[in-house]
Every structure is written in C-alpha cells, then in structure tokens.
Design a protein around this motif. Structure first.
Motif, short mmCIF file in Angstrom:
data_model
loop_
_atom_site.label_atom_id
_atom_site.label_comp_id
_atom_site.label_asym_id
_atom_site.label_seq_id
_atom_site.Cartn_x
_atom_site.Cartn_y
_atom_site.Cartn_z
N GLY A 116 -22.52 2.68 -79.25
CA GLY A 116 -22.01 3.50 -80.34
C GLY A 116 -21.59 4.89 -79.92
O GLY A 116 -22.02 5.41 -78.89
N VAL A 117 -20.73 5.50 -80.75
CA VAL A 117 -20.36 6.91 -80.57
C VAL A 117 -20.38 7.60 -81.93
O VAL A 117 -20.21 6.96 -82.96
CB VAL A 117 -18.98 7.11 -79.91
CG1 VAL A 117 -19.04 6.93 -78.42
CG2 VAL A 117 -17.93 6.19 -80.50
N VAL A 118 -20.59 8.93 -81.87
CA VAL A 118 -20.71 9.71 -83.11
C VAL A 118 -19.96 11.03 -82.95
O VAL A 118 -19.92 11.60 -81.86
CB VAL A 118 -22.21 9.93 -83.45
CG1 VAL A 118 -22.95 10.66 -82.35
CG2 VAL A 118 -22.40 10.62 -84.78
N ALA A 132 -21.92 9.70 -77.04
CA ALA A 132 -22.52 8.37 -77.00
C ALA A 132 -23.85 8.41 -77.75
O ALA A 132 -24.62 9.36 -77.61
CB ALA A 132 -22.72 7.93 -75.55
N VAL A 133 -24.09 7.39 -78.55
CA VAL A 133 -25.33 7.31 -79.33
C VAL A 133 -26.53 7.26 -78.37
O VAL A 133 -26.48 6.54 -77.37
CB VAL A 133 -25.30 6.06 -80.24
CG1 VAL A 133 -26.69 5.69 -80.73
CG2 VAL A 133 -24.38 6.31 -81.42
N PRO A 134 -27.59 8.05 -78.64
CA PRO A 134 -28.74 8.06 -77.73
C PRO A 134 -29.42 6.69 -77.68
O PRO A 134 -29.69 6.10 -78.72
CB PRO A 134 -29.69 9.08 -78.38
CG PRO A 134 -28.86 9.86 -79.34
CD PRO A 134 -27.76 8.96 -79.78
N GLU A 183 -11.93 3.73 -75.25
CA GLU A 183 -12.76 3.97 -74.06
C GLU A 183 -14.13 3.32 -74.22
O GLU A 183 -14.63 3.18 -75.33
CB GLU A 183 -12.88 5.46 -73.82
CG GLU A 183 -14.05 6.13 -74.47
CD GLU A 183 -14.01 6.09 -75.99
OE1 GLU A 183 -15.08 6.23 -76.59
OE2 GLU A 183 -12.94 5.89 -76.57
N LYS A 184 -14.72 2.88 -73.10
CA LYS A 184 -16.07 2.35 -73.13
C LYS A 184 -16.99 3.21 -72.29
O LYS A 184 -18.20 3.07 -72.35
CB LYS A 184 -16.12 0.95 -72.48
CG LYS A 184 -15.31 -0.14 -73.11
CD LYS A 184 -15.62 -1.47 -72.39
CE LYS A 184 -15.26 -1.38 -70.91
NZ LYS A 184 -15.93 -2.39 -70.07
N GLY A 185 -16.41 4.08 -71.45
CA GLY A 185 -17.18 4.76 -70.43
C GLY A 185 -18.02 5.90 -70.96
O GLY A 185 -17.77 6.44 -72.03
N VAL A 186 -19.06 6.25 -70.19
CA VAL A 186 -19.86 7.44 -70.47
C VAL A 186 -20.10 8.20 -69.18
O VAL A 186 -20.05 7.65 -68.08
CB VAL A 186 -21.23 7.10 -71.12
CG1 VAL A 186 -21.09 6.82 -72.60
CG2 VAL A 186 -21.92 5.96 -70.44
N VAL A 187 -20.34 9.51 -69.34
CA VAL A 187 -20.49 10.39 -68.18
C VAL A 187 -21.64 11.37 -68.44
O VAL A 187 -21.84 11.81 -69.58
CB VAL A 187 -19.15 11.11 -67.88
CG1 VAL A 187 -18.69 11.98 -69.05
CG2 VAL A 187 -19.23 11.93 -66.61
N GLY A 218 -28.01 9.53 -73.38
CA GLY A 218 -26.86 8.71 -73.78
C GLY A 218 -25.57 9.11 -73.10
O GLY A 218 -24.71 8.29 -72.84
N GLY A 219 -25.44 10.41 -72.80
CA GLY A 219 -24.23 10.88 -72.13
C GLY A 219 -23.10 11.15 -73.08
O GLY A 219 -23.20 10.94 -74.28
N LYS A 220 -21.98 11.63 -72.50
CA LYS A 220 -20.76 11.92 -73.27
C LYS A 220 -19.82 10.73 -73.14
O LYS A 220 -19.60 10.25 -72.04
CB LYS A 220 -20.12 13.18 -72.67
CG LYS A 220 -18.71 13.51 -73.17
CD LYS A 220 -18.71 14.04 -74.60
CE LYS A 220 -17.28 14.33 -75.07
NZ LYS A 220 -16.56 13.13 -75.50
N ALA A 221 -19.27 10.27 -74.25
CA ALA A 221 -18.26 9.21 -74.19
C ALA A 221 -17.03 9.75 -73.46
O ALA A 221 -16.62 10.89 -73.69
CB ALA A 221 -17.91 8.75 -75.60
N VAL A 222 -16.47 8.94 -72.58
CA VAL A 222 -15.29 9.35 -71.80
C VAL A 222 -14.12 9.61 -72.77
O VAL A 222 -13.91 8.83 -73.70
CB VAL A 222 -14.92 8.25 -70.79
CG1 VAL A 222 -13.51 8.39 -70.29
CG2 VAL A 222 -15.91 8.26 -69.62
N PRO A 223 -13.39 10.73 -72.60
CA PRO A 223 -12.30 11.05 -73.52
C PRO A 223 -11.19 9.97 -73.46
O PRO A 223 -10.76 9.60 -72.37
CB PRO A 223 -11.75 12.37 -72.99
CG PRO A 223 -12.81 12.91 -72.09
CD PRO A 223 -13.54 11.73 -71.55
#
Lengths: 418, 418
Positions: A199-201, A225-227, B197-201, B222-227
């Motif tokens: 998930g994302v928020v 990204a969701v924790p 996007e599916k990635g995280v950083v 959880g990280g940041k979702a890739v832009p």
C-alpha cells in the motif's frame, strides 16, 4: 512554447454536457458540507467499538488483541510453564490449541464480524498424529520469543527458512504461526511476523514510524509506502475530514498528482488491488485514532465489491483476528453501477460481465454484509441485471482530470455514498 | 519483562561456525575500504556515457531521449506540420514511423545495449491496411499534446479509456504510444504517460518530488514509494557510497529495520520482484547523478539473474529507450551460487532446480551480457551443474539478522562482487 495551445474551437455536445456537470460544483465549503455531517457522526460514535468481553455472550468466544513485545514474551513463557507443569504432574507434554476451522467460527451481529468459538484441540507430543505439530509449535514459540526479545520483525518466509529441515514446507510453519497467535491471544503482527506491504498513502496525515516523523502531505506523487509494522507507528495526527480508500494505483496517482487533498482535506490510501494485511491494519488504525469516515472508490464490478468486503469483513482463515483487521463502516462512494447512467458513461467504456463475474455478483448478493444495506443490494441488482461493469478509469473518457475535478467533488457535495 | 531471556546454554557446532564468521568482520572503515575503491572508480568515469551520436557509427541508428513538456509539444506540432505540408504537396496524409521490430534492432558493444536501426515504415491514411493506425496515431498525438500542455501524468490504461470506441483494446493504444515515442524521439515518460510504480527506497538520499523535500533516511521501515514521474524528481543529493539493489521486499525490510544504511552509507532500493519501468528509470537517474556503484542482492537462481538482466539490458520491446532505462554496470554481490558452499548454507535450504530453471540458466549462459563477464559465466556454470538454487532468505537459517550483520558486511569487506 506551444503554438497551437491557445487555439479554440467550438465545443461538441459531449463537451457541453461535461461543462454542465462541472458547473454544478459549488465552493469547497458547500462541497464539504455533507462530508462534515458524516464526520460529526463518526466523531460522536463511542471512542471504541464494543469488545467481545463487554457483550457477555452466552457462548464463550475468542478474539486476539494487539500486545507489545514484553506481553508476548510473558505469554510465550506462561504457555511453556503450563506445559512444564503438565509434564511434572505426569500428564505429559501437550499444547491446547484453539480450533480455527469453520465449525468453530461464529458471526456476531453486535460486532458485525466473525469470531472464533472456544473449542480447543489437544496437541500431545506423545502421539504419532500430533507429534510433528507439537515439535513445530515449540520451535515457533522459540522463534517468536527470539523476535520479541530482539525487537525485530521478519516475514513468514524468513521464519520458514530458519528451520527448513523441520518445517519441510512453508504452509506448515505458516499454519502453526496462526495457531500460536490464537494460543497466545495476540495478533500475528504482535508476534513480530509481518506481511510485506503493497500500500501507499498521501494526504493530510502525519505520524511517526520507528521514530521518523512522516508528513504524508509532502510525499510527492509516489506517496509513502504503508508501514509493514504498525506497532512502530505512533503519534498519528490529521486534520482530514475523511479517508478516501482507492482500489487502484492509477486513480491514486491522479488524485496525488492533482493534490486533491489540498482542496478537500482527506487521506488517500490504496493497496493497489487486493488488500494486504499491512494496509488493512493501517486503515483500521487510522479509522480508530482519527474517527473520520472512510469513503471507498472502487471499480463498478464484483471484484471491486469483493475488495470492499475484505476491508470490511476480513477473510475466513484469519477470522480470529478480525477485530484488528477489519473496518466495518466503509461507505461505498463509487464507481457504483447506478453511476454509469447518471454520469452518462459511454457505451464502449461499459464492459460486458463474464459468467464468472455474474456468478460472483450473485454470491455477493447473498452475503450478510451486503444484505445488511438495502442500497448496496439495489446497486448489485443493477449490476447483475444490466450485466455490465466499468472501471474507475472509464471516467477518463470525459477527460483525464474528470475524476478529481468533477466526479469526486460532485459526489461529496451531494453526499452520494451508501 | 522476560524471565528466560538471560539464560545461557553452550553453543552447538553450527552456532560456533556463525560466530567464527562474525569475528572476521572488522571495523566499519575496514569493511568499507574495498567499496571506497569501487566508488572512486565510479567517480572517475566520464561524467556521462557516450551517446549514440558521438560514436559516429557507419550505420544510422536511433535512440530516444528525455524531453521536457515544451520540447514534446514542439515535436508533436512539428510532426503535424510535416503531415500538413505533405498534404499540401499533394503527397497525402501519412506518418513516417520508425520500425521497432527485431530486424531493425542492433546491439552496440560500445554502448553495451540494443538500439534501433533507422528503418521507417509509412503509415498512410488513404490505405485500408494502415488507415486505422493512422487515425489512432493522430488521436494519440492529440492526447499527448493535451497531457504536456496541462502538465499532468496518466497511465496507459487512462489513455486507452479516453477513446475506447477508436482504440478497441488497450494493446492498440499502447502499441501506437510506443510508436509515437519513437517518432518524436523521446521516452514514453516524456509523453507524460507513466507506469504505476511498485518500488520503494530508503537510505542516505534526499530529493525533491514535485517540490516536496523527501529524506529517505527518515522513512521508517516501509520506505518511500518510488516516484512514478521521474521528471518531477529534482535536487538528488546523497552521501552514500553505493546503491544496494535488492530483489525482494523481505530483504529490503530486514535492512530497513536494521537501518543498515546508518552503519554502511548506502541507498537501498527494491522493485519487489520483476522491475517496473519507474524503478528502472529511478535507478538509472540515481546512478547518473550520484556516480556511485550499484551492488545487487538477488536470489541465487536463474530468475534472480533475469531480474539483473532487465535492469542492465532492458527488454527487447522497449529497446528504443534502452539508454534511459538501463544501468549497465551493476555488480553482482550475492547471493551467488558459489556462496552456498562458502557460507555453508544448509542442504535443506538449497532447492532443486526445475527443468525450466535449468533451461533458463543455460539460455542465460549464451547471452552477451553474461558472456562479457567470465566471473558471471563461472557462477552460472556452478548453478546449472549443481542444479540447486537458493533464495536470499536461506541466510535466515543462521539467524534473522545474519544478512545485515554478517553476510553483507563480510561481502563488502572482501570486495566480493563480480
């Protein structure tokens, strides 16, 4: 710079219709008036839903709760002292394991969710039928103890790999892990075994994750990204009036890029399709802490409704944990079967339902959570009668920003959720 | 608090072996000495790789570049002026569309990637074979013009839904969209049509996304979702010594929770399996701006190597865009087939390869990007000869934090990448 950009041509009939719909949208305060009422209702609800214990049901039931690492350590140790005492009494090495089978499940209307009845199974070590399972249970208890002691989180896959020789395949360790959660009376995430999140928020939300201050209003278009570990989430704060739960990432991206939450104060959350456990726990947590309504934007097809049902009812095989995973009071904002005519969705954007779709639709019509809401029944009946479905993206046929600039504001303004 | 936590028992042989390996790890500076050398090499490379134009190849070739919205608007308008001029000359309404077929592709060793040769196809309106495609091309050009003018991004699915009647199915609009990117000489993301996007950083990285300042060192677990839109990413800054590219989210989570990047300054990036376009573009951008090495942590199976090949070589059907999507110089850190014996991975964590796996492995052995690196050939040969594979999680058999506390530091200390 573009030389053609300034040129104007007269509007066609379709464009005039879009413009007319757009003109219906009033100022932000007026758009939000209905939401505000819903929001006040949500705030007036009791601070927390009734627990199973408070209901004093005639039948004994079982549910799990979130526990912190120290409490889980105590539970693990207590369960082993119990076993040791049984051995010393000469009654042998055996675990009492709550049954998670369908026969031991029960729907509680007051809670609007499924819980476990209190039947337990014996898992003695000195029995060829249960010997392996008793050993696996001991090993999993040991591993959970290690995780809680070290305060680290792992996935089910990691857990499996710590002792492949014993577990043989991941189904076995997964299965016993759920047993252990039930035995210890705590959620699986309390055992520090977490699901990978999808998930994302974004939107009007700040919280701390593992100490880091996260401001979801400053997360670009991609979002946060969701924790994966909700127990590391603290200090949830928000001035949002509602949570917008979105089925698909395309719609999420549109709303994030248009910064929909700046005009209409909300939190936008998506699990990118089928909801994962981490996103469901996160939604539940947001709902409980903030006490604001949850409005759902899903495809107008049986699959969209299935997704709502997972958020609202949970899945059968984790019913022992339904109180932590489910958010019962989600409002269905759109895209609803009746919207297709109301918003004049073009014929070619309406897709014929397959036989499988229609079967799923009819099955949903019989489910309690649908029948509890006559407006939902009407919508589903429109769907299975008309035999057409539509995706959220069908709204793009009126322009890429129709969703954020016309459809959603109008829906909110009219309080058009069910 | 736990009462059993303090108890000690003597170590068994396996635990002693783990402890012995752990003792090999020196101080952080010594661990990072080899990485530092690799990093200096990366910084010494020319500021950017040679472009196709600078190579002066005998055969004319074509590649696309990233262009900003105004440049794309100019290209769209220029392509329509060309068509208009042709009509005025009495030569009719027709587009010149670069061919993207295999016959028009060429491997350029100097660039170490595949590019398009310069063959073009005619797409005349007044021809029953190409009439529909000419109309679709015109419509897509119009839609791209609108997107760039409004400075908004949509998905391919949104684009399809703007005119379902014309496009009929999404394959047709997707296909013409790639044609249009080639025609205009720009990447698909320059057309403002982006992939979800599916990635995280996480890690030692800050950047601005759509104006928001993102600090990836403060993104929890959880990280940041890739832009999704790399053109909205600016001000990339980092004091990392390397980028750790991770195949799976379980390993990502382990490293994020252990804050691996605090001890060993790095950026940790994952696409959670098969890499999506957004994550590939983001990696490429990080590599180009920061000029630090990329170390990959993938499963020791043919699929892990396939994933590396997508990052390094790209996929055939987007070969016209390979310069923006591919990061050729990725080092294979682990888990490598030779690691299984070196780190004494237990037998039960080594999985037998299927016939399909072995076939894929043998096919990879013949690929140019593998053959270019003898060390890779040796590893792959170990894999297909021993017929066993292993996942990253196999390292959990030595303890949950073996990956972050033993395996990776030792690998880095020994400069054990190929």
């Amino acid at each position: 710079m573009s030389k053609l950009a300034g040129k104007k041509r007269p509007l066609d009939a379709g464009e005039k219709a879009i413009l007319a719909t757009k003109k219906k949208i009033k100022g932000t305060d007026e758009v939000l008036a209905q939401v505000d009422k819903l929001c006040s209702l949500a705030k007036k609800e009791p601070a927390r839903a009734k627990t199973l214990a408070e209901l004093h049901l005639p039948q004994a039931c079982r549910e799990v709760i979130e526990k912190d690492a120290d409490a889980v350590l105590d539970e693990v140790e207590a369960s082993l002292y119990t076993v040791a005492a049984s051995i010393l009494r000469g009654e042998g090495f055996s675990y009492d394991v709550p049954l998670r089978t369908k026969g031991n499940q029960m729907y509680v209307p007051e809670l609007d969710r499924i819980v476990l009845k209190d039947a337990c199974g014996q898992r003695p070590f000195a029995n060829t039928q249960t010997n392996r399972k008793a050993v696996i249970t001991t090993r999993v208890l040991g591993l959970v103890h290690e995780l809680c002691r070290k305060r680290i989180h792992v996935t089910k896959r990691d857990l499996f790999y710590t002792d492949v020789k014993l577990f043989q395949d991941q189904l076995q360790s997964d299965n016993v892990l759920e047993d252990v959660a039930c035995m210890l009376g705590c959620t699986r995430s309390s055992l520090h075994v977490v699901a990978s999140e999808k998930g994302v928020v974004v939107g009007r939300l700040t919280f701390r994750e593992d100490g880091d201050l996260i401001n979801c209003q400053r997360m670009g278009v991609g979002g946060k990204a969701v924790p994966p570990n909700v127990d590391k989430v603290t200090e949830i704060r928000s001035d949002a009036m509602f949570i917008l739960l979105v089925e698909k990432d395309a719609a999420f991206m549109r709303l994030a890029e248009d910064r929909f939450y700046n005009t209409y104060p909300c939190i936008i959350l998506t699990a990118k399709g089928q909801p994962d456990v981490a996103t469901r726990i996160f939604l539940k947590r947001l709902r409980d802490v903030l006490r604001i309504p949850v409005l759902a934007l899903v495809d107008a097809d049986p699959y969209g409704l299935k997704i709502l049902s997972v958020y609202m009812k949970g899945s059968m095989n984790m019913s022992y944990d339904s109180s932590n995973l489910t958010t019962p009071d989600i409002k269905w904002l759109g895209v609803r079967p009746s919207d297709l005519d109301r918003f004049n969705i073009p014929e070619q954007c309406r897709l014929p339902m397959t036989d499988e779709d229609i079967k799923t639709g009819k099955r949903l019509l019989e489910e309690e959570f649908v029948q509890a809401n006559p407006a939902w029944v009407r919508e589903l009946e429109i769907m299975v009668t008309s035999k057409v479905k539509a995706e959220i993206q069908a709204l793009s046929s009126f322009g890429f920003q129709y969703l954020s600039q016309v459809y959603l504001p109008l829906k909110l303004q009219e309080g058009d959720w069910i």
